[in-house]
Design a protein around this motif. Structure first.
Motif, PDB file in Angstrom:
ATOM      1  N   UNK A  77       0.859  -1.190   0.000  1.00 47.42           N
ATOM      2  CA  UNK A  77       0.000   0.000   0.000  1.00 47.42           C
ATOM      3  C   UNK A  77       0.894   1.238   0.000  1.00 47.42           C
ATOM      4  N   UNK A  78       1.180   1.743  -1.187  1.00 51.07           N
ATOM      5  CA  UNK A  78       2.131   2.839  -1.336  1.00 51.07           C
ATOM      6  C   UNK A  78       1.646   4.132  -0.694  1.00 51.07           C
ATOM      7  N   UNK A  79       0.339   4.304  -0.538  1.00 52.09           N
ATOM      8  CA  UNK A  79      -0.182   5.538   0.042  1.00 52.09           C
ATOM      9  C   UNK A  79       0.226   5.709   1.498  1.00 52.09           C
ATOM     10  N   UNK A  80       0.600   4.605   2.172  1.00 54.50           N
ATOM     11  CA  UNK A  80       0.989   4.686   3.580  1.00 54.50           C
ATOM     12  C   UNK A  80       2.300   5.438   3.784  1.00 54.50           C
ATOM     13  N   UNK A  81       3.039   5.649   2.694  1.00 55.17           N
ATOM     14  CA  UNK A  81       4.285   6.412   2.812  1.00 55.17           C
ATOM     15  C   UNK A  81       4.029   7.850   3.229  1.00 55.17           C
ATOM     16  N   UNK A  82       2.856   8.386   2.893  1.00 54.30           N
ATOM     17  CA  UNK A  82       2.556   9.777   3.237  1.00 54.30           C
ATOM     18  C   UNK A  82       1.423   9.905   4.244  1.00 54.30           C
ATOM     19  N   UNK A  83       0.539   8.927   4.344  1.00 57.83           N
ATOM     20  CA  UNK A  83      -0.548   9.003   5.320  1.00 57.83           C
ATOM     21  C   UNK A  83      -0.001   8.651   6.699  1.00 57.83           C
ATOM     22  N   UNK A  84       0.479   9.670   7.413  1.00 57.94           N
ATOM     23  CA  UNK A  84       1.176   9.436   8.673  1.00 57.94           C
ATOM     24  C   UNK A  84       0.281   9.426   9.890  1.00 57.94           C
ATOM     25  N   UNK A  85      -0.862  10.103   9.837  1.00 60.19           N
ATOM     26  CA  UNK A  85      -1.743  10.175  10.986  1.00 60.19           C
ATOM     27  C   UNK A  85      -2.601   8.910  11.080  1.00 60.19           C
ATOM     28  N   UNK A  86      -2.919   8.500  12.300  1.00 57.42           N
ATOM     29  CA  UNK A  86      -3.764   7.334  12.501  1.00 57.42           C
ATOM     30  C   UNK A  86      -5.123   7.518  11.832  1.00 57.42           C
ATOM     31  N   UNK A  88      -5.774   9.220   9.237  1.00 56.14           N
ATOM     32  CA  UNK A  88      -5.612   9.098   7.791  1.00 56.14           C
ATOM     33  C   UNK A  88      -5.631   7.632   7.376  1.00 56.14           C
ATOM     34  N   UNK A  89      -4.939   6.796   8.145  1.00 53.32           N
ATOM     35  CA  UNK A  89      -4.872   5.374   7.802  1.00 53.32           C
ATOM     36  C   UNK A  89      -6.225   4.692   7.998  1.00 53.32           C
ATOM     37  N   UNK A  90      -6.949   5.106   9.053  1.00 52.35           N
ATOM     38  CA  UNK A  90      -8.254   4.512   9.321  1.00 52.35           C
ATOM     39  C   UNK A  90      -9.264   4.848   8.225  1.00 52.35           C
ATOM     40  N   UNK A  91      -9.291   6.124   7.817  1.00 53.99           N
ATOM     41  CA  UNK A  91     -10.315   6.583   6.883  1.00 53.99           C
ATOM     42  C   UNK A  91      -9.898   6.448   5.427  1.00 53.99           C
ATOM     43  N   UNK A  92      -8.613   6.281   5.192  1.00 57.70           N
ATOM     44  CA  UNK A  92      -8.141   6.187   3.817  1.00 57.70           C
ATOM     45  C   UNK A  92      -8.128   7.513   3.099  1.00 57.70           C
ATOM     46  N   UNK A  93      -8.072   8.625   3.855  1.00 60.14           N
ATOM     47  CA  UNK A  93      -7.986   9.947   3.240  1.00 60.14           C
ATOM     48  C   UNK A  93      -6.806  10.705   3.820  1.00 60.14           C
ATOM     49  N   UNK A  94      -6.296  11.643   3.062  1.00 58.36           N
ATOM     50  CA  UNK A  94      -5.205  12.489   3.531  1.00 58.36           C
ATOM     51  C   UNK A  94      -5.790  13.711   4.228  1.00 58.36           C
ATOM     52  N   UNK A  95      -5.299  13.984   5.434  1.00 62.38           N
ATOM     53  CA  UNK A  95      -5.802  15.096   6.235  1.00 62.38           C
ATOM     54  C   UNK A  95      -4.769  16.203   6.340  1.00 62.38           C
ATOM     55  N   UNK A  96      -3.560  15.849   6.734  1.00 63.48           N
ATOM     56  CA  UNK A  96      -2.516  16.838   6.923  1.00 63.48           C
ATOM     57  C   UNK A  96      -1.591  16.851   5.712  1.00 63.48           C
ATOM     58  N   UNK A  97      -0.798  17.918   5.586  1.00 65.90           N
ATOM     59  CA  UNK A  97       0.189  17.994   4.514  1.00 65.90           C
ATOM     60  C   UNK A  97       1.407  17.174   4.912  1.00 65.90           C
ATOM     61  N   UNK A  98       1.794  16.221   4.078  1.00 64.11           N
ATOM     62  CA  UNK A  98       2.958  15.386   4.345  1.00 64.11           C
ATOM     63  C   UNK A  98       4.062  15.746   3.360  1.00 64.11           C
ATOM     64  N   UNK A  99       5.244  16.037   3.882  1.00 59.85           N
ATOM     65  CA  UNK A  99       6.377  16.401   3.035  1.00 59.85           C
ATOM     66  C   UNK A  99       7.340  15.223   2.940  1.00 59.85           C
ATOM     67  N   UNK A 100       7.801  14.931   1.741  1.00 63.78           N
ATOM     68  CA  UNK A 100       8.781  13.874   1.520  1.00 63.78           C
ATOM     69  C   UNK A 100       9.887  14.406   0.613  1.00 63.78           C
ATOM     70  N   UNK A 101      11.087  13.917   0.878  1.00 61.24           N
ATOM     71  CA  UNK A 101      12.262  14.328   0.107  1.00 61.24           C
ATOM     72  C   UNK A 101      12.807  13.115  -0.634  1.00 61.24           C
ATOM     73  N   UNK A 102      13.158  13.301  -1.891  1.00 65.02           N
ATOM     74  CA  UNK A 102      13.900  12.262  -2.603  1.00 65.02           C
ATOM     75  C   UNK A 102      14.719  12.919  -3.697  1.00 65.02           C
TER      76      UNK A 102
END
Length: 449
Positions: A77-86, A88-102
């Motif tokens: 489940x690739x979406x879990x890389x950014x869905x950091x809040x509990x 978010x994971x429970x509801x399957x929606x993004x709530x907060x802004x998640x920043x990732x660097x690559x």
């Protein structure tokens, strides 16, 4: 940020921009994903990170063991890389802004995964405020395609595109996602892109680059797909690697909001008085003539100091301490500006305002307006026009509710040294703060006639 690029992508099947020197690293690109709920924003970022080797083995292991895994079988489940809040994971929606660097061999990236739900539009505004590019995701399975040739885009697609335009994000990538659900049908893709380009033209967006892909399957994200052989443009990662970033031009007028007045050893003969801050635009050199705004006093640069010693010249983005030849009255919140190209002094501000609070705007109340390092008492005296996201028409209004966008008039207690947001982001943006709760209630972009 400078005005949006004037290049309009006209081709649907082949939408490759002018590719720069492929061997040269092109610097840092900040971009966001935006779109409606379940359009695949988090999955797309996860796919980018996964296929470009931007995640570690322990992250993969944690994702495979996640309690709220939302895939079938052993699929990651690739979406879990950014869905950091509990939540978010429970509801399957993004709530907060998640920043990732690559990073890839050609460029470094900072990604902001922003929410799609209308309730969290304010979070999307936060993530978009520093972005060079936006990826607008469109889920092909949600777009209504009429038998008469009509195409109906989702409201959130229009809302996020409108915000991207208001915030002057330079590049807009239209990612038509989940192409696997329509058997990679080129006709469906072309109809959706044509409708979006029609809306973008109405909105005023110019640098539009469409691309078909499937984030879940990985088609056209990092590697090209045979299933999309009819598309001759770059993959998403190739496109992101080729985009130009905002060039902080040294020729812009000098802008230096004073953050702190530094003094030490005031009892000694060699008294020190320096003005500390970050150069928001332009450049400054020893001997330059400046003007102190809003006071209007003239000043001459005596020295420019950093932790590494004195500089002859400093440029935009550098944090420095400026010493002046003259003794002038300067405080935090004042602006040191080019004497020949000063900022505009405003006691009445016309701005586009994004309302971020669940409490409606009350034109009878006073708010704090925070502009650069200056905070002043302010009052919204009029809501001139409210923007209809769907039609782009403006209509009269008397108040603003959560997520509303409107042109307003604001009176401030003390003059602001400001620029039009279209010319200089840093000195053309502000926020409104509730003077009781100290919560940020709105984000604004100054418009000058």
């Amino acid at each position: 940020m400078s005005a949006v690029n004037s290049v309009v992508t006209s081709s649907v099947a082949s939408a490759a921009p002018i590719i720069q020197d492929a061997t040269r690293e092109r610097g840092l690109l900040r971009f966001i994903t935006a779109g409606s709920v379940d359009d695949g924003k988090s999955t797309l970022i996860g796919r980018l990170l996964f296929d470009s080797k931007g995640i570690f083995a322990d992250q993969l292991d944690a994702m495979s063991r996640a309690k709220h895994k939302r895939t079938v079988g052993d699929t990651i489940d690739l979406s879990l890389l950014t869905d950091g809040l509990e939540a978010e994971r429970e509801q399957g929606i993004t709530i907060d802004v998640a920043y990732r660097y690559f990073a890839t061999p050609k460029r470094k990236f900072i990604i902001a995964d922003t929410p799609g739900h209308e309730q969290y539009t304010r979070n999307m505004v936060t993530g978009a405020s520093t972005a060079d590019a936006v990826i607008i995701l469109i889920d092909v399975s949600k777009v209504k395609l009429g038998d008469d040739g009509s195409v109906e885009l989702l409201t959130q697609t229009k809302r996020h595109s409108t915000i991207a335009h208001l915030l002057q994000i330079e590049h807009v990538v239209v990612a038509v996602n989940k192409m696997d659900l329509v058997n990679y049908d080129q006709t469906v893709y072309e109809r959706i892109v044509a409708e979006y380009q029609k809306f973008a033209q109405q909105l005023g967006l110019k640098d539009i680059t469409p691309i078909p892909l499937s984030a879940l399957a990985g088609d056209n994200v990092v590697t090209a797909s045979d299933k999309l052989a009819w598309y001759q443009g770059p993959t998403l990662i190739e496109l992101l690697e080729s985009l130009s970033v905002y060039d902080e031009c040294h020729d812009e007028p000098f802008r230096f909001p004073v953050q702190l007045v530094a003094r030490h050893n005031g009892h000694e003969a060699n008294d020190f008085r320096g003005y500390m801050g970050r150069i928001e635009a332009g450049k400054v050199s020893r001997g330059d003539k400046l003007i102190v705004q809003p006071g209007g006093q003239s000043a001459t640069v005596k020295d420019i100091q950093t932790l590494d010693g004195s500089l002859e010249t400093a440029v935009v983005g550098q944090s420095v301490t400026i010493l002046l030849d003259e003794y002038v009255d300067i405080s935090r919140g004042d602006m040191l500006a080019s004497s020949d190209r000063p900022a505009t002094l405003l006691k009445t501000v016309t701005a586009d305002l994004c309302w971020l609070s669940e409490d409606a705007l009350d034109v009878r109340r006073r708010y704090w307006l925070k502009h650069t390092t200056r905070q002043v008492a302010a009052k919204v005296t009029a809501v001139d026009t409210l923007l209809d996201i769907n039609t782009q028409e403006r209509r009269p209004a008397t108040s603003l509710n959560l997520n509303d966008i409107a042109r307003v008039t604001i009176n401030v207690q003390q003059a602001l040294a400001a620029d039009a947001y279209d010319d200089l982001r840093s000195t053309g943006a502000f926020i409104l703060i509730d003077e009781v709760t100290h919560q940020t209630v709105a984000a604004g972009m100054i418009r000058l006639a």
